[in-house]
Design a protein around this motif. Structure first.
Motif, PDB file in Angstrom:
ATOM      1  N   HIS A 176     -14.199 -52.648 -43.718  1.00 60.72           N
ATOM      2  CA  HIS A 176     -15.968 -52.562 -43.360  1.00 60.72           C
ATOM      3  C   HIS A 176     -15.940 -51.849 -42.075  1.00 60.72           C
ATOM      4  N   THR A 207     -19.975 -49.759 -47.201  1.00 54.41           N
ATOM      5  CA  THR A 207     -19.165 -49.243 -46.227  1.00 54.41           C
ATOM      6  C   THR A 207     -19.257 -47.789 -45.822  1.00 54.41           C
ATOM      7  N   SER A 268     -16.209 -57.286 -52.744  1.00 53.00           N
ATOM      8  CA  SER A 268     -16.710 -57.829 -51.437  1.00 53.00           C
ATOM      9  C   SER A 268     -16.398 -59.089 -50.985  1.00 53.00           C
ATOM     10  N   SER A 330     -17.758 -57.434 -45.958  1.00 52.46           N
ATOM     11  CA  SER A 330     -16.486 -56.861 -45.863  1.00 52.46           C
ATOM     12  C   SER A 330     -15.567 -56.808 -47.260  1.00 52.46           C
TER      13      SER A 330
END
Length: 555
Positions: A176, A207, A268, A330
């Motif tokens: 991330h 990202t 994710s 993230s």
């Protein structure tokens, strides 16, 4: 154990060197000290030190940490002698004519000292001959440390660090775009010039979008990418969430090769939420009432304190076209060694599902459970930023030991469920084999049956008890085989037993600890003690390790 230092000052190499992976920790912390933030190097040991064999996973710190590790292995050479024609102004070597009457040294050289002597050397010049150029280039092969076995061509640590980065690291895998995970990569782009190809930045699309919009935008940093008219030192590799099903086959399906011998698959995960409402930035969650206030940990204020996003029913959801709470994205990456089929799992920053607006960690455990059960997944690198003194309200999208252990219990339960499912399947197969064997044992030949009945040692002549001689024990009531006993006792071919813990053999390496900058026990020591206490009570079977910069793990 914490990294396992032995007091020698050298970071340890943990695990067997016959393992599939080596993971080198460049940075293990989560701040606030900027010299030890998240960064790893991963390689397949089957490929040794081949070109492009190192995968950088996050790069909060990178090149400087490689140089620092090498500093401990390579003695720093003394500066070379001054080149010809550069005068030595050391007072101890000046002639007395250059000194004033009071013994002080003059700042200028006397004109007399500029006259050449018969041997062609000026007075005042150093009498030391200039260094001779080396007849052949020397190399250094490291015998210990994380880079043991690697042949280095330069004398200094910084030159060799640049060599490692240039020759062995072609891809940066980013979880991330927070500063403590990318700052080293961004600053190190200044060293990407004069190479034969751009460096690859691999990540999920959200990202990469953040890099394009907020980093390589000619405001925060020059556009050094090969998109939107940039310089072309960096190229993007956009990964497909959950893996690309068009790639690979069997156990390797969906894994994209990102460096020599290693494939990745990313999912994710949630890393908290923004403190203000604005247009949604790619999170998969947008189902909260627009007027519902949020606390720092994601709880919905005005409701029961225990009510979280996972508790919201459809009656709570009011569709709205306006701004919604934004969940910070993230990534968790499964990294697969093609040679052995073994895997490791590396998390970016992550919050517990129990307090998340968009709980998504459970699907990672669903993917991981069969890999743990089969022994293919040997290590998990996961954050634990705080110890248990940190309240839920101020976790800011991170884990504390109580939450990490709760997440691992979810994984353990899924491993158990998978084991029960396999045992049920095995039991059905065993019963089918037994039914088939009954049919094979029965025979229509009366002479054969008669001979069996006369033989007291033949199974067909055994009885249920001493008084009932009419029911031979040659069927479901027969003595259980070792295979049946194993299935009933919770086995299933793997040996051991449930008492050993469903996560036995799994190493859980803790990272992203946030230093308290206080005297006393380190944050890592506190976190480890709390995790080990939970383990003593629950016995999941995993081994907890606290990562430290410069450590090397073989998994």
């Amino acid at each position: 154990m914490i990294g396992g230092g032995d007091g020698s000052g050298e970071a340890p190499a943990l695990g067997s060197k016959d393992s599939a992976f080596q993971v080198i920790v460049l940075g293990s912390g989560g701040g606030p000290l900027e010299d030890n933030v998240t960064g790893f190097l991963v390689r397949s040991t089957a490929h040794h030190w081949a070109k492009d064999s190192l995968l950088a996973v996050d790069a909060g710190t990178h090149l400087a940490s490689i140089a620092r590790i090498l500093d401990e292995q390579i003695p720093t050479p003394k500066p070379a002698s001054l080149a010809r024609g550069v005068r030595n102004f050391s007072p101890s070597k000046r002639k007395s004519s250059d000194r004033g009457r009071n013994g002080t040294t003059s700042s200028a050289i006397s004109p007399l000292s500029r006259t050449r002597t018969s041997n062609g050397i000026r007075d005042g010049d150093s009498m030391e001959p200039p260094p001779k150029p080396p007849s052949e280039k020397r190399t250094i092969t490291l015998s210990k440390g994380p880079f043991a076995g690697l042949e280095l061509p330069h004398e200094t640590s910084k030159a060799n660090a640049a060599f490692i980065n240039r020759e062995f690291v072609s891809t940066y895998l980013i979880t991330h775009p927070h500063i403590d995970h990318i700052s080293g990569f961004v600053v190190n782009t200044a060293s990407f010039q004069h190479t034969a190809r751009p460096r690859r930045l691999a990540a999920l699309p959200q990202t990469i979008d953040a890099f394009k919009q907020h980093v390589f935008n000619d405001v925060i940093w020059p556009n050094l990418t090969d998109e939107d008219g940039g310089v072309g030192l960096v190229t993007f590799m956009r990964l497909v969430e959950g893996g690309n099903v068009a790639l690979g086959e069997g156990e390797g399906e969906g894994y994209l090769e990102v460096c020599d011998g290693l494939g990745v698959k990313g999912w994710s995960i949630s890393h908290g939420h923004c403190m203000k409402r604005h247009s949604h930035r790619g999170s998969h969650d947008a189902g909260l009432p627009p007027d519902m206030p949020l606390s720092a940990n994601g709880r919905m204020e005005g409701r029961s304190n225990s009510r979280t996003r996972s508790d919201v029913s459809m009656t709570d959801v009011f569709p709205s076209p306006g701004p919604q709470p934004c969940v910070v994205e993230s990534t968790a990456y499964f990294i697969r060694d093609h040679a052995s089929g073994k895997e490791i799992l590396i998390f970016g920053d992550v919050e517990p599902d129990s307090i998340s607006l968009s709980p998504r960690t459970e699907r990672i455990w669903t993917e991981a459970a069969p890999k743990v059960a089969s022994g293919l997944l040997t290590g998990i690198f996961i954050e634990c930023s705080y110890d248990d003194s940190q309240r839920d309200e101020i976790l800011f999208g991170h884990l504390a030991p109580r939450h990490l252990f709760a997440e691992l219990k979810v994984l353990a339960d899924k491993v158990r469920e998978g084991g029960r499912g396999r045992r049920d399947e095995d039991a059905v197969k065993l019963k089918k084999r037994k039914r088939l064997s009954y049919g094979l044992k029965s025979t229509p030949d009366p002479d054969v049956r008669s001979r069996r009945s006369r033989n007291p040692h033949h199974p067909a002549s055994r009885t249920r008890n001493d008084t009932d001689t009419t029911a031979p024990v040659d069927g479901p009531l027969a003595e259980k085989s070792s295979e049946e006993q194993s299935l009933e006792n919770g086995g299933g071919g793997g040996g051991g037993g449930e008492e050993e813990g469903p996560l036995r053999g799994l190493k859980v390496i803790i990272m992203h600890m946030k230093d308290t900058l206080r005297d006393g026990a380190s944050i890592g020591e506190n976190i480890l003690a709390q995790l080990q206490e939970y383990e003593r009570e629950t016995r999941l079977g995993c081994e907890f390790l606290i990562s430290e910069s410069g450590a090397s793990y073989f998994l």
